[in-house]
Write a protein that holds these residues in place. Structure first.
Motif, mmCIF file in Angstrom:
data_model
loop_
_atom_site.group_PDB
_atom_site.id
_atom_site.type_symbol
_atom_site.label_atom_id
_atom_site.label_comp_id
_atom_site.label_asym_id
_atom_site.label_seq_id
_atom_site.Cartn_x
_atom_site.Cartn_y
_atom_site.Cartn_z
ATOM 1 N N GLU A 113 0.800 -1.219 0.000
ATOM 2 C CA GLU A 113 0.000 0.000 0.000
ATOM 3 C C GLU A 113 0.837 1.276 0.000
ATOM 4 O OE1 GLU A 113 -3.821 1.680 2.541
ATOM 5 O OE2 GLU A 113 -3.445 -0.485 2.407
ATOM 6 N N TRP A 114 2.048 1.232 0.563
ATOM 7 C CA TRP A 114 2.879 2.427 0.631
ATOM 8 C C TRP A 114 3.513 2.779 -0.712
ATOM 9 C CZ3 TRP A 114 8.119 2.381 -0.512
ATOM 10 C CH2 TRP A 114 8.696 1.118 -0.657
ATOM 11 N N VAL A 115 3.621 1.805 -1.605
ATOM 12 C CA VAL A 115 4.367 2.022 -2.855
ATOM 13 C C VAL A 115 3.754 3.126 -3.722
ATOM 14 C CG1 VAL A 115 5.166 0.956 -4.997
ATOM 15 C CG2 VAL A 115 5.297 -0.316 -2.842
ATOM 16 N N PRO A 116 2.428 3.104 -4.044
ATOM 17 C CA PRO A 116 1.888 4.176 -4.890
ATOM 18 C C PRO A 116 1.942 5.553 -4.234
ATOM 19 C CG PRO A 116 0.125 2.757 -4.065
ATOM 20 C CD PRO A 116 1.405 2.080 -3.746
ATOM 21 N N ILE A 117 1.845 5.610 -2.899
ATOM 22 C CA ILE A 117 1.929 6.910 -2.217
ATOM 23 C C ILE A 117 3.340 7.458 -2.329
ATOM 24 C CG2 ILE A 117 1.633 8.108 -0.011
ATOM 25 C CD1 ILE A 117 -0.409 6.034 0.773
ATOM 26 N N ARG A 118 4.340 6.599 -2.148
ATOM 27 C CA ARG A 118 5.737 7.022 -2.281
ATOM 28 C C ARG A 118 6.024 7.475 -3.709
ATOM 29 N NH1 ARG A 118 10.752 5.728 0.003
ATOM 30 N NH2 ARG A 118 12.307 7.037 -1.039
ATOM 31 N N ARG A 119 5.524 6.733 -4.668
ATOM 32 C CA ARG A 119 5.722 7.077 -6.080
ATOM 33 C C ARG A 119 5.088 8.430 -6.401
ATOM 34 N NH1 ARG A 119 8.114 7.487 -10.952
ATOM 35 N NH2 ARG A 119 6.668 7.286 -12.678
ATOM 36 N N ARG A 120 3.865 8.661 -5.903
ATOM 37 C CA ARG A 120 3.194 9.934 -6.151
ATOM 38 C C ARG A 120 3.947 11.085 -5.488
ATOM 39 N NH1 ARG A 120 -1.894 11.462 -7.878
ATOM 40 N NH2 ARG A 120 -2.677 13.439 -7.051
ATOM 41 N N SER A 121 4.477 10.849 -4.283
ATOM 42 C CA SER A 121 5.246 11.877 -3.596
ATOM 43 C C SER A 121 6.494 12.258 -4.398
ATOM 44 C CB SER A 121 5.643 11.389 -2.203
ATOM 45 O OG SER A 121 6.435 12.337 -1.528
ATOM 46 N N GLN A 122 7.159 11.267 -4.975
ATOM 47 C CA GLN A 122 8.349 11.543 -5.789
ATOM 48 C C GLN A 122 7.983 12.355 -7.030
ATOM 49 O OE1 GLN A 122 9.732 7.528 -6.410
ATOM 50 N NE2 GLN A 122 11.176 7.636 -4.699
ATOM 51 N N ILE A 123 6.857 12.019 -7.665
ATOM 52 C CA ILE A 123 6.420 12.759 -8.849
ATOM 53 C C ILE A 123 6.083 14.201 -8.482
ATOM 54 C CG2 ILE A 123 4.538 12.952 -10.539
ATOM 55 C CD1 ILE A 123 4.532 9.871 -10.607
ATOM 56 N N LEU A 124 5.389 14.391 -7.368
ATOM 57 C CA LEU A 124 5.046 15.748 -6.935
ATOM 58 C C LEU A 124 6.300 16.535 -6.596
ATOM 59 C CD1 LEU A 124 1.950 14.883 -4.718
ATOM 60 C CD2 LEU A 124 1.922 16.125 -6.885
ATOM 61 N N GLY A 125 7.311 15.853 -6.047
ATOM 62 C CA GLY A 125 8.580 16.531 -5.779
ATOM 63 C C GLY A 125 9.240 17.007 -7.060
ATOM 64 N N THR A 126 9.158 16.196 -8.112
ATOM 65 C CA THR A 126 9.692 16.609 -9.415
ATOM 66 C C THR A 126 8.928 17.817 -9.962
ATOM 67 O OG1 THR A 126 10.390 14.350 -9.932
ATOM 68 C CG2 THR A 126 10.109 15.862 -11.783
ATOM 69 N N LEU A 127 7.596 17.777 -9.850
ATOM 70 C CA LEU A 127 6.773 18.876 -10.353
ATOM 71 C C LEU A 127 6.957 20.141 -9.529
ATOM 72 C CD1 LEU A 127 3.492 16.905 -11.162
ATOM 73 C CD2 LEU A 127 5.184 17.782 -12.786
ATOM 74 N N ALA A 128 7.398 20.003 -8.267
ATOM 75 C CA ALA A 128 7.625 21.172 -7.425
ATOM 76 C C ALA A 128 8.841 21.977 -7.864
ATOM 77 C CB ALA A 128 7.782 20.753 -5.966
ATOM 78 N N THR A 129 9.648 21.395 -8.759
ATOM 79 C CA THR A 129 10.824 22.107 -9.273
ATOM 80 C C THR A 129 10.847 22.125 -10.805
ATOM 81 O OG1 THR A 129 12.158 20.079 -9.164
ATOM 82 C CG2 THR A 129 12.197 21.525 -7.235
ATOM 83 N N ILE A 130 9.763 21.741 -11.444
ATOM 84 C CA ILE A 130 9.735 21.635 -12.902
ATOM 85 C C ILE A 130 9.929 23.008 -13.555
ATOM 86 C CG2 ILE A 130 7.221 21.878 -13.018
ATOM 87 C CD1 ILE A 130 7.214 19.923 -15.353
ATOM 88 N N PRO A 131 10.773 23.112 -14.574
ATOM 89 C CA PRO A 131 10.861 24.380 -15.306
ATOM 90 C C PRO A 131 9.529 24.699 -15.990
ATOM 91 C CG PRO A 131 12.728 22.925 -15.829
ATOM 92 C CD PRO A 131 11.730 22.107 -15.069
ATOM 93 N N VAL A 132 9.109 25.946 -15.871
ATOM 94 C CA VAL A 132 7.844 26.384 -16.455
ATOM 95 C C VAL A 132 8.134 27.455 -17.505
ATOM 96 C CG1 VAL A 132 5.568 27.388 -16.028
ATOM 97 C CG2 VAL A 132 6.591 25.857 -14.331
ATOM 98 N N THR A 133 7.634 27.234 -18.705
ATOM 99 C CA THR A 133 7.834 28.178 -19.800
ATOM 100 C C THR A 133 6.487 28.660 -20.320
ATOM 101 O OG1 THR A 133 9.863 27.016 -20.463
ATOM 102 C CG2 THR A 133 8.867 28.506 -22.092
ATOM 103 N N ILE A 134 6.363 29.954 -20.543
ATOM 104 C CA ILE A 134 5.147 30.522 -21.133
ATOM 105 C C ILE A 134 5.463 30.946 -22.562
ATOM 106 C CG2 ILE A 134 3.395 32.311 -20.952
ATOM 107 C CD1 ILE A 134 3.924 32.441 -17.985
#
Length: 207
Positions: A183-204
């Motif tokens: 049960e912990w695996v998908p939560i950990r995976r989602r947390s890692q993805i959100l961590g990546t998105l928290a620093t994702i370069p954003v271009t307009i």
């Protein structure tokens, strides 16, 4: 220079077009993995955010559809592949250079979501430890009671009852095993993805 795409998936809603593209760049020995661009085309910048959220710009929640699409697109991309969020807007909707940073708003939102998922994981492991203690105690009691029954008599009825106690005891271990194994695996995976998105370069980019 863009040489081609090996993935091109688009999602369309009224006024919103969203695409995930994996763009192959020339191999310059500094970026071995092609960059994945999550592209969203809007008619106005406010479409990216929850219209009911009264928070300041840099603290506002993203629109639910936009959030789900960005996270879903990131989940489809390899963890080792660099990501970029590209927002396409009409030229008159592109923020001025001195305006509030869209990148900061996106990063703050996903950092908040990551903190929420980390808290979920901590609570899940705490629940797992409690369930493990209860399960082991119950299993021990079942085994002890089984041995007591066998010490008095050993016949078909006691065998059935004793084996039933043993099965029930192991069934009580199902919940902690589920938590610590799966049960912990998908939560950990989602947390890692959100961590990546928290620093994702954003271009307009203007349309």
């Amino acid at each position: 220079m863009t040489l081609g795409f090996d993935q091109n998936q688009c999602h369309m809603d009224p006024g919103i077009v969203a695409c995930l593209r994996v763009v192959h760049e020339p191999n310059n020995h500094t970026s071995p993995q092609p960059e994945a661009k999550i592209e969203i085309s809007l008619n106005r910048l406010s479409q990216l955010f929850n219209s009911l959220d009264p928070s300041p710009f840099h603290e506002r929640d993203l629109d639910q559809d936009a959030e789900d699409y960005i996270i879903g697109s990131a989940e489809e991309v390899s963890q080792h592949r660099p990501l970029r969020l590209v927002i396409h807007l009409p030229a008159d909707q592109v923020p001025e250079p001195g305006a509030l940073s869209l990148a900061d708003a996106v990063h703050n939102f996903f950092a908040y979501r990551q903190a929420h998922e980390r808290r979920r994981l901590r609570l899940l492991f705490r629940e797992g430890r409690i369930a493990l203690a209860i399960g082991l105690t119950f299993l021990f009691c079942c085994v002890a009671l089984r041995e007591v029954i066998f010490s008095f008599q050993h016949n078909a009825a006691s065998d059935i009852f004793g084996e039933g106690l043993l099965i029930i005891g192991w069934v009580a271990m199902w919940r902690p095993l589920e938590i610590f194994l799966y049960e912990w695996v998908p939560i950990r995976r989602r947390s890692q993805i959100l961590g990546t998105l928290a620093t994702i370069p954003v271009t307009i980019q203007p349309k």
